[in-house]
Design a protein around this motif. Structure first.
Motif, PDB file in Angstrom:
ATOM      1  N   ALA A  11      -4.686  -0.376  -8.380  1.00  0.00           N
ATOM      2  CA  ALA A  11      -4.042   0.818  -7.814  1.00  0.00           C
ATOM      3  C   ALA A  11      -2.591   0.494  -7.463  1.00  0.00           C
ATOM      4  O   ALA A  11      -2.307  -0.430  -6.703  1.00  0.00           O
ATOM      5  N   HIS A  12      -1.683   1.277  -8.004  1.00  0.00           N
ATOM      6  CA  HIS A  12      -0.242   1.055  -7.858  1.00  0.00           C
ATOM      7  C   HIS A  12       0.237   1.468  -6.467  1.00  0.00           C
ATOM      8  O   HIS A  12       0.068   2.610  -6.058  1.00  0.00           O
ATOM      9  N   ARG A  13       0.810   0.520  -5.750  1.00  0.00           N
ATOM     10  CA  ARG A  13       1.372   0.770  -4.412  1.00  0.00           C
ATOM     11  C   ARG A  13       0.354   1.395  -3.459  1.00  0.00           C
ATOM     12  O   ARG A  13       0.724   2.150  -2.554  1.00  0.00           O
ATOM     13  N   GLY A  14      -0.903   1.110  -3.681  1.00  0.00           N
ATOM     14  CA  GLY A  14      -1.970   1.586  -2.794  1.00  0.00           C
ATOM     15  C   GLY A  14      -2.776   2.715  -3.389  1.00  0.00           C
ATOM     16  O   GLY A  14      -3.967   2.564  -3.643  1.00  0.00           O
ATOM     17  N   ALA A  15      -2.141   3.846  -3.628  1.00  0.00           N
ATOM     18  CA  ALA A  15      -2.848   5.009  -4.206  1.00  0.00           C
ATOM     19  C   ALA A  15      -1.935   5.805  -5.116  1.00  0.00           C
ATOM     20  O   ALA A  15      -2.071   7.021  -5.225  1.00  0.00           O
ATOM     21  N   GLY A  16      -0.991   5.124  -5.754  1.00  0.00           N
ATOM     22  CA  GLY A  16      -0.086   5.839  -6.630  1.00  0.00           C
ATOM     23  C   GLY A  16       0.738   6.856  -5.877  1.00  0.00           C
ATOM     24  O   GLY A  16       1.339   6.545  -4.855  1.00  0.00           O
ATOM     25  N   GLY A  30      -6.680   4.757  -1.800  1.00  0.00           N
ATOM     26  CA  GLY A  30      -7.066   4.097  -3.044  1.00  0.00           C
ATOM     27  C   GLY A  30      -8.470   3.518  -2.961  1.00  0.00           C
ATOM     28  O   GLY A  30      -9.258   3.631  -3.905  1.00  0.00           O
ATOM     29  N   ALA A  31      -8.801   2.922  -1.834  1.00  0.00           N
ATOM     30  CA  ALA A  31     -10.143   2.362  -1.650  1.00  0.00           C
ATOM     31  C   ALA A  31     -11.201   3.455  -1.669  1.00  0.00           C
ATOM     32  O   ALA A  31     -12.315   3.243  -2.159  1.00  0.00           O
TER      33      ALA A  31
END
Length: 245
Positions: A11-16, A30-31
């Motif tokens: 996941a990019h930078r946490g949650a895009g 993201g999790a």
């Protein structure tokens, strides 16, 4: 690194783009979509505290002004790093690298740390981030992956904590990149996804390195990368791509 302990999807930078990038809120979102590995950007405050931010300057993703690396952490900690994204995230703070790392460890998540230095402190940033990572992940089975576009940052990381895995980020195939990656004993090349060809994948795999891509947001691009035999895909679309396996 003979075995590759990281999942394909990151996941990019946490949650895009679904939450304010490089914040704890983004990691939690993201999790919630099932991701267990995250990419984030880490730089140093003026007083040497590693914290999460992509840009050199504060204006795009906070209510601050100026260069983030020129300001001490006690000032950066007061900024709103969420209101720019949406009202729901107003007041979200900038996280320290240590806080994000502790969140990941507590929840069994893996981390791709992009060393994103303020210009002029490339090697120092790599050294400090690697030292923090070594201390925080001591005794853990799977270490974080340290990546950077800046060879000087990877050199600083290698000199301070040579056992931590490193990856060279590439937006173009500049002259000498392959030799630099081998000199830095990189375990991965992380490319702009458009750069990968069968020949490039074979070259990187033939050198014992893995192939990863950023930032992949379309299904046809992801399918091509899987067919090419690449190993990792960094995406903003945590809502589109199922992260396992």
């Amino acid at each position: 690194m003979t075995d590759w302990p990281y999942p394909r999807w990151v996941a990019h930078r946490g949650a895009g783009k679904l939450a304010p990038e490089n914040t704890l809120a983004a990691f939690k979102l993201g999790a919630s979509h099932g991701y267990r590995m995250f990419e984030c950007d880490v730089k140093l405050s003026a007083d040497g505290v590693p914290f999460l931010m992509h840009d050199a300057t504060l204006e795009r993703t906070t209510n601050g002004v100026g260069t983030g690396g020129d300001q001490p952490w006690d000032q950066l900690a007061r900024l709103d790093a969420g209101g720019w994204h949406s009202r729901a995230y107003a007041g979200e703070p900038l996280p320290t690298f240590e806080n994000i790392a502790r969140y990941c460890l507590a929840n069994g998540h893996l981390l791709n740390i992009e060393i994103k230095p303020t210009p002029g402190v490339e090697a120092k940033t790599g050294e400090v981030v690697a030292n923090y990572a070594n201390r925080i992940w001591a005794g853990q089975a799977v270490p974080p992956l340290l990546t950077s576009f800046r060879p000087e940052s990877l050199q600083g990381a290698m000199q301070s904590q040579p056992q931590l895995p490193r990856g060279l980020l590439l937006d173009t195939l500049w002259d000498g990149w392959f030799d630099i990656a081998r000199q830095l004993q990189c375990v991965a090349i992380v490319c702009n996804f458009r750069l990968w060809t069968p020949q490039l994948v074979a070259q990187v795999h033939g050198a014992g390195m893995r192939c990863s891509s950023y930032t992949v947001n379309e299904s046809q691009d992801a399918q091509r990368l899987v067919q090419l035999g690449t190993d990792g895909i960094i995406t903003d679309r945590v809502d589109l791509f199922a992260p396992a396996p």
